[in-house]
Design a protein around this motif. Structure first.
Motif, PDB file in Angstrom:
ATOM      1  N   PHE A  20       0.852  -1.290   0.016  1.00 58.58           N
ATOM      2  CA  PHE A  20       0.164  -0.100  -0.026  1.00 58.58           C
ATOM      3  C   PHE A  20       0.801   1.304  -0.074  1.00 58.58           C
ATOM      4  O   PHE A  20       1.692   1.442   0.763  1.00 58.58           O
ATOM      5  N   TYR A  25      -2.297   6.622  -2.907  1.00 61.79           N
ATOM      6  CA  TYR A  25      -3.705   6.588  -2.786  1.00 61.79           C
ATOM      7  C   TYR A  25      -4.197   7.924  -2.625  1.00 61.79           C
ATOM      8  O   TYR A  25      -5.326   8.076  -2.924  1.00 61.79           O
ATOM      9  N   TYR A  30      -8.116  11.713  -3.099  1.00 59.48           N
ATOM     10  CA  TYR A  30      -8.494  13.054  -2.413  1.00 59.48           C
ATOM     11  C   TYR A  30      -7.684  14.223  -3.010  1.00 59.48           C
ATOM     12  O   TYR A  30      -7.523  15.093  -2.357  1.00 59.48           O
ATOM     13  N   ARG A  34     -12.182  13.716  -7.706  1.00 62.82           N
ATOM     14  CA  ARG A  34     -12.902  13.231  -6.461  1.00 62.82           C
ATOM     15  C   ARG A  34     -13.250  14.075  -5.038  1.00 62.82           C
ATOM     16  O   ARG A  34     -13.814  13.964  -4.499  1.00 62.82           O
ATOM     17  N   ILE A  43     -17.333  13.541  -4.769  1.00 66.46           N
ATOM     18  CA  ILE A  43     -17.634  12.889  -3.789  1.00 66.46           C
ATOM     19  C   ILE A  43     -17.121  13.424  -2.561  1.00 66.46           C
ATOM     20  O   ILE A  43     -18.019  13.181  -1.379  1.00 66.46           O
ATOM     21  N   LYS A  47     -19.294  13.494   1.078  1.00 66.74           N
ATOM     22  CA  LYS A  47     -19.053  12.804   2.229  1.00 66.74           C
ATOM     23  C   LYS A  47     -18.786  13.735   3.510  1.00 66.74           C
ATOM     24  O   LYS A  47     -19.404  13.366   4.605  1.00 66.74           O
ATOM     25  N   GLY A  71      -6.550   4.952   7.464  1.00 66.21           N
ATOM     26  CA  GLY A  71      -5.736   5.066   6.423  1.00 66.21           C
ATOM     27  C   GLY A  71      -4.737   6.240   6.442  1.00 66.21           C
ATOM     28  O   GLY A  71      -4.586   6.819   7.743  1.00 66.21           O
ATOM     29  N   LEU A  93      -1.561  -0.209   9.027  1.00 66.79           N
ATOM     30  CA  LEU A  93      -0.395  -0.111   8.474  1.00 66.79           C
ATOM     31  C   LEU A  93       0.569   1.139   9.346  1.00 66.79           C
ATOM     32  O   LEU A  93       0.167   2.198   9.326  1.00 66.79           O
ATOM     33  N   ILE A 149      -4.546  -1.244  14.498  1.00 61.63           N
ATOM     34  CA  ILE A 149      -5.812  -1.872  14.669  1.00 61.63           C
ATOM     35  C   ILE A 149      -5.991  -3.036  13.779  1.00 61.63           C
ATOM     36  O   ILE A 149      -5.371  -2.930  12.498  1.00 61.63           O
ATOM     37  N   HIS A 152     -10.060  -7.723  11.727  1.00 67.61           N
ATOM     38  CA  HIS A 152     -10.173  -9.201  11.812  1.00 67.61           C
ATOM     39  C   HIS A 152      -9.994  -9.968  13.223  1.00 67.61           C
ATOM     40  O   HIS A 152     -10.576 -11.072  13.295  1.00 67.61           O
ATOM     41  N   VAL A 179     -10.765  -4.631   3.344  1.00 68.81           N
ATOM     42  CA  VAL A 179     -10.036  -5.317   3.797  1.00 68.81           C
ATOM     43  C   VAL A 179     -10.323  -6.935   4.121  1.00 68.81           C
ATOM     44  O   VAL A 179      -9.866  -7.527   4.633  1.00 68.81           O
ATOM     45  N   GLU A 211     -17.719  -2.340  -5.436  1.00 68.13           N
ATOM     46  CA  GLU A 211     -16.341  -2.190  -5.794  1.00 68.13           C
ATOM     47  C   GLU A 211     -15.706  -3.657  -5.649  1.00 68.13           C
ATOM     48  O   GLU A 211     -16.052  -4.338  -4.602  1.00 68.13           O
ATOM     49  N   LEU A 251     -21.655   7.380  -8.340  1.00 72.02           N
ATOM     50  CA  LEU A 251     -20.454   8.124  -9.102  1.00 72.02           C
ATOM     51  C   LEU A 251     -21.002   8.537 -10.572  1.00 72.02           C
ATOM     52  O   LEU A 251     -21.241   7.655 -11.468  1.00 72.02           O
TER      53      LEU A 251
HETATM   54  N1  LIG Z   1      -7.005  -5.911   9.103  1.00 69.94           N
HETATM   55  C1  LIG Z   1      -7.142  -4.586   8.941  1.00 69.94           C
HETATM   56  N2  LIG Z   1      -7.869  -3.812   9.880  1.00 69.94           N
HETATM   57  C2  LIG Z   1      -7.999  -2.677   9.872  1.00 69.94           C
HETATM   58  N3  LIG Z   1      -7.507  -1.658   8.799  1.00 69.94           N
HETATM   59  C3  LIG Z   1      -6.837  -2.348   7.945  1.00 69.94           C
HETATM   60  C4  LIG Z   1      -6.895  -3.859   7.800  1.00 69.94           C
HETATM   61  N4  LIG Z   1      -5.977  -4.080   6.703  1.00 69.94           N
HETATM   62  C5  LIG Z   1      -5.785  -2.964   6.046  1.00 69.94           C
HETATM   63  N5  LIG Z   1      -6.346  -1.897   6.702  1.00 69.94           N
HETATM   64  C6  LIG Z   1      -6.305  -0.497   6.332  1.00 69.94           C
HETATM   65  O1  LIG Z   1      -7.232  -0.349   5.780  1.00 69.94           O
HETATM   66  C7  LIG Z   1      -7.176   0.566   4.712  1.00 69.94           C
HETATM   67  C8  LIG Z   1      -8.283   1.660   4.421  1.00 69.94           C
HETATM   68  S1  LIG Z   1      -7.948   2.640   2.788  1.00 69.94           S
HETATM   69  C9  LIG Z   1      -9.312   1.479   2.251  1.00 69.94           C
HETATM   70  C10 LIG Z   1      -9.556   1.863   0.804  1.00 69.94           C
HETATM   71  N6  LIG Z   1     -10.775   1.519   0.283  1.00 69.94           N
HETATM   72  C11 LIG Z   1     -10.833   1.471  -0.944  1.00 69.94           C
HETATM   73  C12 LIG Z   1     -10.765   2.878  -1.830  1.00 69.94           C
HETATM   74  C13 LIG Z   1     -11.161   4.097  -1.033  1.00 69.94           C
HETATM   75  C14 LIG Z   1     -12.021   4.963  -1.956  1.00 69.94           C
HETATM   76  C15 LIG Z   1     -11.978   6.425  -1.600  1.00 69.94           C
HETATM   77  C16 LIG Z   1     -12.705   7.337  -2.214  1.00 69.94           C
HETATM   78  C17 LIG Z   1     -13.734   6.919  -3.133  1.00 69.94           C
HETATM   79  N7  LIG Z   1     -14.462   7.816  -3.763  1.00 69.94           N
HETATM   80  O2  LIG Z   1     -15.161   7.192  -4.597  1.00 69.94           O
HETATM   81  O3  LIG Z   1     -14.228   9.000  -3.580  1.00 69.94           O
HETATM   82  C18 LIG Z   1     -13.584   5.611  -3.328  1.00 69.94           C
HETATM   83  C19 LIG Z   1     -12.818   4.613  -2.758  1.00 69.94           C
HETATM   84  C20 LIG Z   1     -13.017   3.054  -3.231  1.00 69.94           C
HETATM   85  N8  LIG Z   1     -11.791   2.691  -3.044  1.00 69.94           N
HETATM   86  C21 LIG Z   1      -5.722   0.961   4.655  1.00 69.94           C
HETATM   87  O4  LIG Z   1      -5.611   2.110   5.472  1.00 69.94           O
HETATM   88  C22 LIG Z   1      -5.138  -0.106   5.403  1.00 69.94           C
HETATM   89  O5  LIG Z   1      -4.054   0.062   6.248  1.00 69.94           O
END
Ligand SMILES: Nc1ncnc2c1ncn2[C@@H]1O[C@@H](CSCCNC[C@@H]2Cc3ccc([N+](=O)[O-])cc3CN2)[C@@H](O)[C@H]1O
Length: 273
Positions: A20, A25, A30, A34, A43, A47, A71, A93, A149, A152, A179, A211, A251
């Protein structure tokens, strides 16, 4: 057998996240289009408006707000920081926790300038945009820690990270579906984070609809469990939440910029039974 399969799915997901790239990202999701504060149909303004309304309509209150899977982003707590005097940010992360720490400690070299976000939320609050500096001071004051965190795990955070009575409010944006290897894992994760919330506390959940993947960096394709509204509502009910409001953003074509195949975004305000 099913348990082993679930463990393997979660481990595979964790391996994906080792690649990642916070800077990429942030750039993908951001920045305009968007995150275009001059466009009513962008978007990020949608939000921020959902979060502003949810935090300020009078039923959300208390001491502690926890952001689940922050994130490298801060937008999710820009309204909540005016309501709660303690905010915890969390992520899986270290690279993301470091990105957040750099902003909180005002060390510079952040990968995104949050000023337009702070200014926009000030505008939503009826304040002059120049009050963004005061909001930044407030946010840095109320963010008490930035912690690991894993949603799971039945206990997603270290013991004692959250008071045993639970937080007063959780916010989580685009995390759980990104995730989780499948819908059962998404639902289990929703239940796990619910244990961090006190009964009667609120959950503000933003996520992707339809998605199946997104780019977590150049060439870093991360699988996502595709959700529809009915599945989100059913998972909430199954894990002990009462839905207060569900809003959906579809969207427009020019928001589909090739970094994912998301078709819509949901906003949920719910209360823990
Ligand atoms: N086991 C875990 N537990 C907690 N957090 C975890 C775990 N594994 C990874 N993570 C953590 O979770 C992740 C969070 S970022 C996830 C991104 N989501 C998808 C992305 C986001 C997005 C943003 C904006 C828009 N839009 O339309 O404007 C659409 C979209 C759709 N695509 C990341 O920080 C990771 O580090």
């Amino acid at each position: 057998m099913a348990e082993k399969r679930a463990e393997n799915g979660v481990a595979a997901m964790a391996a994906c996240y080792q690649r990642f790239d916070p800077a990429a990202y942030l750039q993908y999701n951001y920045t305009p289009p968007r995150a275009d504060f001059d466009r009513k149909d962008s978007i990020v303004p949608w939000k921020l408006a959902c979060l502003h309304r949810a935090f300020t309509e009078g039923d959300v209150n208390g001491e502690l707000l926890v952001d689940i899977g922050s994130g490298p982003t801060l937008y999710q707590v820009l309204s909540g920081c005016e309501v709660f005097n303690q905010v915890l940010l969390t992520d899986f992360l270290e690279v993301n926790r470091q990105e957040l720490r750099r902003w909180v400690r005002d060390e510079g070299s952040c990968n995104l300038d949050w000023t337009p976000y702070l200014q926009y939320v000030c505008k939503l609050e009826g304040r002059r945009p120049s009050a963004w500096t005061e909001k930044a001071v407030k946010l840095r004051k109320v963010i008490k820690d930035i912690l690991p965190i894993d949603v799971h795990r039945p206990q997603p955070m270290a013991p004692g990270a959250v008071p045993s009575a639970g937080a007063d409010c959780l916010v989580s944006c685009f995390c759980l579906e990104s995730v989780s290897p499948d819908l059962p894992a998404f639902t289990r994760a929703l239940g796990h984070i619910g244990k961090l919330l006190r009964p009667g506390g609120h959950l503000l959940l933003i996520g992707a609809l339809g998605e199946s993947y997104y780019l977590g960096g150049p060439g870093v394709k991360i699988p996502v469990v595709p959700l529809n509204e009915a599945q989100v509502c059913s998972s909430l009910k199954e894990t002990g939440y009462t839905l207060i409001r569900l809003e959906v953003y579809t969207l427009p074509q020019d928001m589909r910029v090739g970094v994912d195949d998301v078709t819509g975004v949901f906003f949920v305000k719910a209360k823990k039974d």
